[in-house]
Design an enzyme around this catalytic site. Sequence first.
Site, PDB file in Angstrom:
ATOM      1  N   ASP A  59      59.279  36.193  10.021  1.00 41.33           N
ATOM      2  CA  ASP A  59      59.042  36.376   8.717  1.00 41.33           C
ATOM      3  C   ASP A  59      60.132  35.594   8.000  1.00 41.33           C
ATOM      4  O   ASP A  59      61.442  36.013   8.019  1.00 41.33           O
ATOM      5  CB  ASP A  59      59.036  37.821   8.137  1.00 41.33           C
ATOM      6  CG  ASP A  59      58.254  37.717   6.582  1.00 41.33           C
ATOM      7  OD1 ASP A  59      57.603  36.787   6.093  1.00 41.33           O
ATOM      8  OD2 ASP A  59      58.354  38.774   6.023  1.00 41.33           O
ATOM      9  N   HIS A  60      60.021  34.610   7.195  1.00 48.90           N
ATOM     10  CA  HIS A  60      60.758  33.978   6.265  1.00 48.90           C
ATOM     11  C   HIS A  60      62.008  33.373   6.925  1.00 48.90           C
ATOM     12  O   HIS A  60      63.087  33.541   6.582  1.00 48.90           O
ATOM     13  CB  HIS A  60      61.102  34.571   5.210  1.00 48.90           C
ATOM     14  CG  HIS A  60      60.051  34.701   3.793  1.00 48.90           C
ATOM     15  ND1 HIS A  60      59.662  33.692   3.178  1.00 48.90           N
ATOM     16  CD2 HIS A  60      59.511  35.732   3.840  1.00 48.90           C
ATOM     17  CE1 HIS A  60      58.675  34.165   2.483  1.00 48.90           C
ATOM     18  NE2 HIS A  60      58.448  35.388   2.636  1.00 48.90           N
ATOM     19  N   GLU A  68      55.664  27.151   4.284  1.00 51.90           N
ATOM     20  CA  GLU A  68      55.288  27.603   2.786  1.00 51.90           C
ATOM     21  C   GLU A  68      55.520  26.544   1.753  1.00 51.90           C
ATOM     22  O   GLU A  68      56.268  25.685   1.817  1.00 51.90           O
ATOM     23  CB  GLU A  68      56.118  28.536   2.326  1.00 51.90           C
ATOM     24  CG  GLU A  68      56.069  29.167   0.768  1.00 51.90           C
ATOM     25  CD  GLU A  68      56.834  30.328   0.457  1.00 51.90           C
ATOM     26  OE1 GLU A  68      56.978  31.266   1.359  1.00 51.90           O
ATOM     27  OE2 GLU A  68      57.425  30.417  -0.605  1.00 51.90           O
ATOM     28  N   HIS A  76      57.801  39.249  -3.717  1.00 47.27           N
ATOM     29  CA  HIS A  76      57.925  40.218  -2.966  1.00 47.27           C
ATOM     30  C   HIS A  76      58.561  41.567  -3.578  1.00 47.27           C
ATOM     31  O   HIS A  76      59.106  41.401  -4.597  1.00 47.27           O
ATOM     32  CB  HIS A  76      59.185  39.719  -1.778  1.00 47.27           C
ATOM     33  CG  HIS A  76      58.864  38.841  -0.957  1.00 47.27           C
ATOM     34  ND1 HIS A  76      59.610  37.591  -0.871  1.00 47.27           N
ATOM     35  CD2 HIS A  76      57.707  38.818  -0.005  1.00 47.27           C
ATOM     36  CE1 HIS A  76      58.907  36.881   0.076  1.00 47.27           C
ATOM     37  NE2 HIS A  76      57.932  37.594   0.620  1.00 47.27           N
ATOM     38  N   GLY A  77      58.379  42.528  -3.276  1.00 48.62           N
ATOM     39  CA  GLY A  77      59.119  43.930  -3.610  1.00 48.62           C
ATOM     40  C   GLY A  77      58.048  44.653  -4.529  1.00 48.62           C
ATOM     41  O   GLY A  77      57.012  44.456  -4.643  1.00 48.62           O
ATOM     42  N   SER A  99      51.762  40.877  -0.945  1.00 45.05           N
ATOM     43  CA  SER A  99      50.514  41.545  -0.879  1.00 45.05           C
ATOM     44  C   SER A  99      50.428  42.925  -1.333  1.00 45.05           C
ATOM     45  O   SER A  99      49.349  43.549  -0.807  1.00 45.05           O
ATOM     46  CB  SER A  99      49.493  41.053   0.124  1.00 45.05           C
ATOM     47  OG  SER A  99      49.493  39.777  -0.168  1.00 45.05           O
ATOM     48  N   SER A 100      51.698  43.614  -1.136  1.00 42.99           N
ATOM     49  CA  SER A 100      51.588  44.958  -1.555  1.00 42.99           C
ATOM     50  C   SER A 100      50.657  45.272  -2.824  1.00 42.99           C
ATOM     51  O   SER A 100      50.865  44.661  -3.657  1.00 42.99           O
ATOM     52  CB  SER A 100      52.861  45.810  -1.627  1.00 42.99           C
ATOM     53  OG  SER A 100      53.451  45.899  -0.215  1.00 42.99           O
ATOM     54  N   ASP A 137      54.865  44.885   3.129  1.00 40.87           N
ATOM     55  CA  ASP A 137      55.847  45.578   3.440  1.00 40.87           C
ATOM     56  C   ASP A 137      56.292  46.704   2.611  1.00 40.87           C
ATOM     57  O   ASP A 137      56.292  47.828   2.890  1.00 40.87           O
ATOM     58  CB  ASP A 137      57.240  44.584   3.264  1.00 40.87           C
ATOM     59  CG  ASP A 137      58.361  45.193   4.068  1.00 40.87           C
ATOM     60  OD1 ASP A 137      58.353  46.336   4.409  1.00 40.87           O
ATOM     61  OD2 ASP A 137      59.384  44.598   3.923  1.00 40.87           O
TER      62      ASP A 137
HETATM   63  P1  13P Z   1      55.381  43.054  -0.455  1.00 39.53           P
HETATM   64  O1  13P Z   1      56.754  43.150  -0.720  1.00 39.53           O
HETATM   65  O2  13P Z   1      54.504  42.775  -1.358  1.00 39.53           O
HETATM   66  O3  13P Z   1      55.122  44.004   0.444  1.00 39.53           O
HETATM   67  O4  13P Z   1      55.356  41.654   0.421  1.00 39.53           O
HETATM   68  C1  13P Z   1      55.921  41.511   1.822  1.00 39.53           C
HETATM   69  C2  13P Z   1      55.871  39.823   2.246  1.00 39.53           C
HETATM   70  O5  13P Z   1      55.354  39.039   1.607  1.00 39.53           O
HETATM   71  C3  13P Z   1      56.876  39.776   3.458  1.00 39.53           C
HETATM   72  O6  13P Z   1      56.987  38.280   3.507  1.00 39.53           O
END
Ligand code: 13P
Length: 336
Positions: A83-84, A142, A189-190, A225-226, A268
């Site tokens: 990831d990233h 991205e 994020h977060g 997407s949380s 996440d």
């Molecule tokens: P969240 O913080 O919305 O869960 O996003 C996680 C994410 O995009 C990891 O790359």
Amino acid sequence: MPLVSMRQLLDEAAKGGYGVGAFNVNNMEQIQAIMEAARETKSPVIIQASRGARSYSQDRFLYHLMVAATELYPEIPVAMHQDHGNSVATCKSAIEQGFTSVMMDGSLMEDGKTPSSFEYNVKVTREVVELAHAKGVTVEGEIGTLGGIEDGHGAGGSGLEHLTDPDQAAEFVRQTGLDALAIAIGTSHGAYKFSSKPTGETLKMDRLIEIHKKLPGVHLVMHGSSSVPKDLQDVINQYGGKLKPTWGVPVEEIQLGIKNGVRKVNVDTDNRLAMTGAVRRVLAEQPEKFDPRDYMKPARDAMKKVVAQRMVQFGQAGHAGDYQPLPLSEMAKWYK
Ligand code: 13P
């Protein structure tokens, strides 16, 4: 079955019209939670590790836990994704460590904070595509930048500062040859994404639809997407936590995204919230406990529940046995 290519998972998801959750991990319990949820719902799955996760868990521990997952759950196709990735070197090391998919996030400079130029982004992503595809490994890129900061990575802000431009996205895909495209539509994020339930002003689903119309054959990725559900926030706060009121991305919006080309959905924070709430509850209600299993088991169960729910909501449930995963060597030939 061995760890599989993310490209194949996403191609199959596109055929079936569903999304695949990409869940972040740092440790054994999180991997176990995801695999149990995948078995229960019969889902293919993407397990991803950020740079922070790789240094926390150490690459070899992480890789062998992932191999254990494939041995113990042979019926589940699993892709292991970086990831990233912040640089070509990070992606290269992930491939050397056995990851079957990498994200080259060239929307930010190597510091993981400063927005980059289009030319820089094309250059580093193209470089990763060349070295990854030669080994059959998938590449996510991205364009536009997300809001928030996670594991020290991110431009900060609300996510509305650098939305993805559809024309630039099309040009980016053409020049890089990537497999999946992360876009910026106002997510971040977060836990603190929105200060009230998102509207079309703060979460730009119309922008996503526009990008999909321009790039109907490209697998789109929705980061941040949380859904940050209220019930998970409440458990944390009920047992001494101090979360401020906050809103995430409603599942219906993600489902709308899936109808419009989103194939990978990154989650996440929801899992972090679920685990933390469960740990807090045990420690508050049973302060005499001190065996880590007494709180890690409920934490693992709480994460499994969230992951299984998302797998059903994203539509990947029931699709684990649809296809025979190809080895990376076959994928390498396919890219040629
Ligand atoms: P969240 O913080 O919305 O869960 O996003 C996680 C994410 O995009 C990891 O790359």
